[in-house]
Motif scaffolding. Structure first.
Motif, PDB file in Angstrom:
ATOM      1  N   LYS A  52      -0.654   0.306  13.137  1.00  0.00           N
ATOM      2  CA  LYS A  52      -1.572  -0.413  12.264  1.00  0.00           C
ATOM      3  C   LYS A  52      -1.272  -1.907  12.337  1.00  0.00           C
ATOM      4  O   LYS A  52      -0.123  -2.319  12.238  1.00  0.00           O
ATOM      5  N   GLN A  53      -2.325  -2.672  12.527  1.00  0.00           N
ATOM      6  CA  GLN A  53      -2.198  -4.124  12.635  1.00  0.00           C
ATOM      7  C   GLN A  53      -3.258  -4.746  11.719  1.00  0.00           C
ATOM      8  O   GLN A  53      -4.451  -4.578  11.968  1.00  0.00           O
ATOM      9  N   ASP A  54      -2.797  -5.389  10.662  1.00  0.00           N
ATOM     10  CA  ASP A  54      -3.713  -5.973   9.671  1.00  0.00           C
ATOM     11  C   ASP A  54      -4.692  -4.925   9.145  1.00  0.00           C
ATOM     12  O   ASP A  54      -5.891  -5.184   8.979  1.00  0.00           O
ATOM     13  N   GLY A  55      -4.155  -3.723   8.892  1.00  0.00           N
ATOM     14  CA  GLY A  55      -4.966  -2.659   8.327  1.00  0.00           C
ATOM     15  C   GLY A  55      -5.862  -1.930   9.306  1.00  0.00           C
ATOM     16  O   GLY A  55      -6.614  -1.033   8.907  1.00  0.00           O
ATOM     17  N   GLN A  56      -5.774  -2.273  10.581  1.00  0.00           N
ATOM     18  CA  GLN A  56      -6.638  -1.673  11.607  1.00  0.00           C
ATOM     19  C   GLN A  56      -5.782  -0.917  12.615  1.00  0.00           C
ATOM     20  O   GLN A  56      -4.755  -1.414  13.076  1.00  0.00           O
ATOM     21  N   TRP A  57      -6.213   0.292  12.978  1.00  0.00           N
ATOM     22  CA  TRP A  57      -5.511   1.033  14.022  1.00  0.00           C
ATOM     23  C   TRP A  57      -5.775   0.371  15.371  1.00  0.00           C
ATOM     24  O   TRP A  57      -6.920   0.041  15.705  1.00  0.00           O
ATOM     25  N   VAL A  58      -4.684   0.169  16.146  1.00  0.00           N
ATOM     26  CA  VAL A  58      -4.794  -0.401  17.484  1.00  0.00           C
ATOM     27  C   VAL A  58      -3.977   0.442  18.456  1.00  0.00           C
ATOM     28  O   VAL A  58      -3.094   1.204  18.059  1.00  0.00           O
ATOM     29  N   THR A  59      -4.279   0.292  19.743  1.00  0.00           N
ATOM     30  CA  THR A  59      -3.544   1.030  20.772  1.00  0.00           C
ATOM     31  C   THR A  59      -2.122   0.493  20.882  1.00  0.00           C
ATOM     32  O   THR A  59      -1.884  -0.705  20.786  1.00  0.00           O
ATOM     33  N   ASN A  60      -1.170   1.427  21.097  1.00  0.00           N
ATOM     34  CA  ASN A  60       0.238   1.017  21.187  1.00  0.00           C
ATOM     35  C   ASN A  60       1.012   1.911  22.144  1.00  0.00           C
ATOM     36  O   ASN A  60       2.206   2.131  21.977  1.00  0.00           O
ATOM     37  N   GLY A  61       0.327   2.452  23.145  1.00  0.00           N
ATOM     38  CA  GLY A  61       0.986   3.324  24.108  1.00  0.00           C
ATOM     39  C   GLY A  61      -0.018   3.787  25.138  1.00  0.00           C
ATOM     40  O   GLY A  61      -1.204   3.433  25.083  1.00  0.00           O
ATOM     41  N   GLY A  62       0.448   4.602  26.084  1.00  0.00           N
ATOM     42  CA  GLY A  62      -0.428   5.091  27.138  1.00  0.00           C
ATOM     43  C   GLY A  62      -1.369   6.172  26.664  1.00  0.00           C
ATOM     44  O   GLY A  62      -2.586   6.080  26.805  1.00  0.00           O
ATOM     45  N   ARG A  63      -0.807   7.226  26.100  1.00  0.00           N
ATOM     46  CA  ARG A  63      -1.620   8.287  25.497  1.00  0.00           C
ATOM     47  C   ARG A  63      -1.752   7.929  24.021  1.00  0.00           C
ATOM     48  O   ARG A  63      -0.778   8.009  23.266  1.00  0.00           O
ATOM     49  N   VAL A  64      -2.927   7.517  23.612  1.00  0.00           N
ATOM     50  CA  VAL A  64      -3.128   6.871  22.319  1.00  0.00           C
ATOM     51  C   VAL A  64      -3.394   7.874  21.205  1.00  0.00           C
ATOM     52  O   VAL A  64      -2.769   7.835  20.144  1.00  0.00           O
ATOM     53  N   MET A  65      -4.344   8.777  21.434  1.00  0.00           N
ATOM     54  CA  MET A  65      -4.729   9.763  20.433  1.00  0.00           C
ATOM     55  C   MET A  65      -5.085  11.077  21.111  1.00  0.00           C
ATOM     56  O   MET A  65      -5.289  11.116  22.328  1.00  0.00           O
TER      57      MET A  65
END
Length: 434
Positions: free
Chosen positions: A369-382
């Motif tokens: 979470k970045q400023d209340g928003q979900w962002v990508t942080n890896g290769g396999r995201v979801m």
């Protein structure tokens, strides 16, 4: 029940979601956890490869159960250190974790206990390995495996002698540090690959196991099984063309000799074994052992399991597993990975994710979470995961939900399970080629 869950990825989020459905209240703590896991309980920063640090936290906080997600803490001996405090651990001790931590140890175990597997040689000297390649009797490709853990990158299928020599020399020069200074050479196995998970509870006086449904993973990044290998772009299970007699063969030829072998070798086991299986013309052969749940297979299995997961894992951890058929939904489950731009070579991070209302389970793997928003942080995201009465319906449910989770550059395979569905509809079996 207070549970410490070790890990931070999609596998752990899937386990956490299932643990929180327990009939009893679950106080979940994740280490190191993630922003998604923080929505299900507290997170603590622990070095999972430092048994003393994990044990010190457990001594102060006294969880009722520790559940190990990844293999690294088990290979490092975290299970031993925590168990010494009298705290139940779902996860094997260091000695048993060598089944994943050392390819050479695993191959010797298979051979010693008559478990069908590829012909192999283990080499720790440069000249010996070079000579073996030049005189290789089994045909190409040669499978070269770094003995130790190499972040999933220590296996190469060398198509010819030059590639085999280059790979072997790079391994021996320390491409993966000490992990690749011993190399296992294997003959190639041709057939249908599948993943089999087994809960195991073994000590000197007791041996019990319970099998979970076999799954099938999709490793290549692009549809049609094209492109480079990944950590897995999606999976489904049970496998529609796998017959009851096929499952029974895996039980008698792979699972039961493994459980007997553990007891005969004095290896205690309290956790899960993930058997990588290749079904060849001769039947099922074992590719490798993993000492933890697979990813994305866990996401599939948690959709199918109709048991109280917290109670079940505690039963294994306390050495009380009763061999039985686990309760399962009469469904097929599927998990589809949503991957970042540039994966698997890299991963574009910090990209905002638009999440609507998917009608299936949303599992976080590489997000923050970045400023209340979900962002990508890896290769396999979801992952999107669900179950339905059959594979076609499960695939359709995922397809209908894909538009609800989007970000620029997102990669997804829309053909997870499609080849297997067509194989089954054509009346083919596990022994038939695609």
């Amino acid at each position: 029940m207070k549970i410490l869950l070790l890990g931070s990825g999609g596998r752990e989020h899937a386990l956490a979601l299932k643990l929180k459905t327990s009939a009893q209240a679950v106080d979940l703590i994740s280490a190191p956890g993630s922003d998604a896991l923080a929505e299900l309980g507290a997170c603590v920063k622990l070095d999972l490869e430092d048994p003393a640090a994990v044990a010190a936290w457990c001594a102060s906080n006294r969880p009722d159960l520790v559940v190990a997600g990844p293999e690294l803490p088990l290979v490092a001996g975290v299970g031993d250190a925590v168990r010494a405090l009298g705290i139940p651990v779902f996860g094997h001790n260091e000695a048993t974790a060598r089944l994943e931590g050392s390819k050479a140890f695993a191959k010797a175990f298979m051979q010693r206990h008559g478990i069908p597997c590829a012909a192999s040689h283990t080499v720790a000297a440069l000249a010996e390995g070079e000579a073996l390649i030049r005189e290789w009797p089994y045909g190409y490709p040669i499978v070269l495996k770094a003995d130790g853990l190499a972040a999933g990158k220590g296996v190469v299928l060398a198509a010819h002698e030059t590639e085999a020599l280059e790979t072997f020399r790079a391994f021996m020069a320390g491409q993966f540090g000490e992990a690749s200074r011993t190399v296992v050479f294997e003959a190639p196995l041709v057939g249908m690959e599948l993943s089999l998970h087994v809960l195991v509870d073994v000590d000197a006086d007791h041996a019990a196991y319970a099998m979970l449904p076999a799954c099938q993973d999709h490793k290549r990044i692009f549809e049609g099984d094209l492109g480079p290998n990944t950590g897995g772009m999606g999976a489904f299970g049970p496998i529609p063309y796998l017959r009851p007699e096929d499952v029974e063969r895996m039980r008698t030829e792979l699972v039961e000799p493994t459980v007997r072998g553990l007891q005969e070798d004095g290896l205690a086991a309290r956790g899960v074994l993930f058997l990588g299986v290749m079904w060849t013309a001769a039947g099922p052969e074992l590719l490798e052992y993993n000492v933890r749940f697979g990813d994305p297979e866990t996401q599939v299995l948690m959709q199918l399991l109709d048991e109280d997961l917290a109670s079940l894992l505690l039963e294994v951890a306390e050495g009380r597993l009763v061999a039985r058929n686990l309760r399962l939904k009469p469904h097929t489950a599927i998990a589809v990975v949503l991957a970042a731009e540039d994966y698997p070579e890299g991963a574009k991070k910090g990209v905002s994710i638009a999440i609507g209302s998917p009608g299936v389970t949303l599992i976080h793997a590489g997000t923050k979470k970045q400023d209340g928003q979900w962002v990508t942080n890896g290769g396999r995201v979801m992952n999107l995961a669900t179950s339905a009465p059959d594979l076609a319906a499960a695939r359709a449910a995922i397809e209908a939900s894909l538009s609800e989770v989007q970000w620029p550059g997102m990669q997804v395979r829309r053909d997870i399970g499609l080849k297997a569905l067509r194989h089954a509809l054509a009346g083919k079996t596990v022994q038939d080629s695609w």
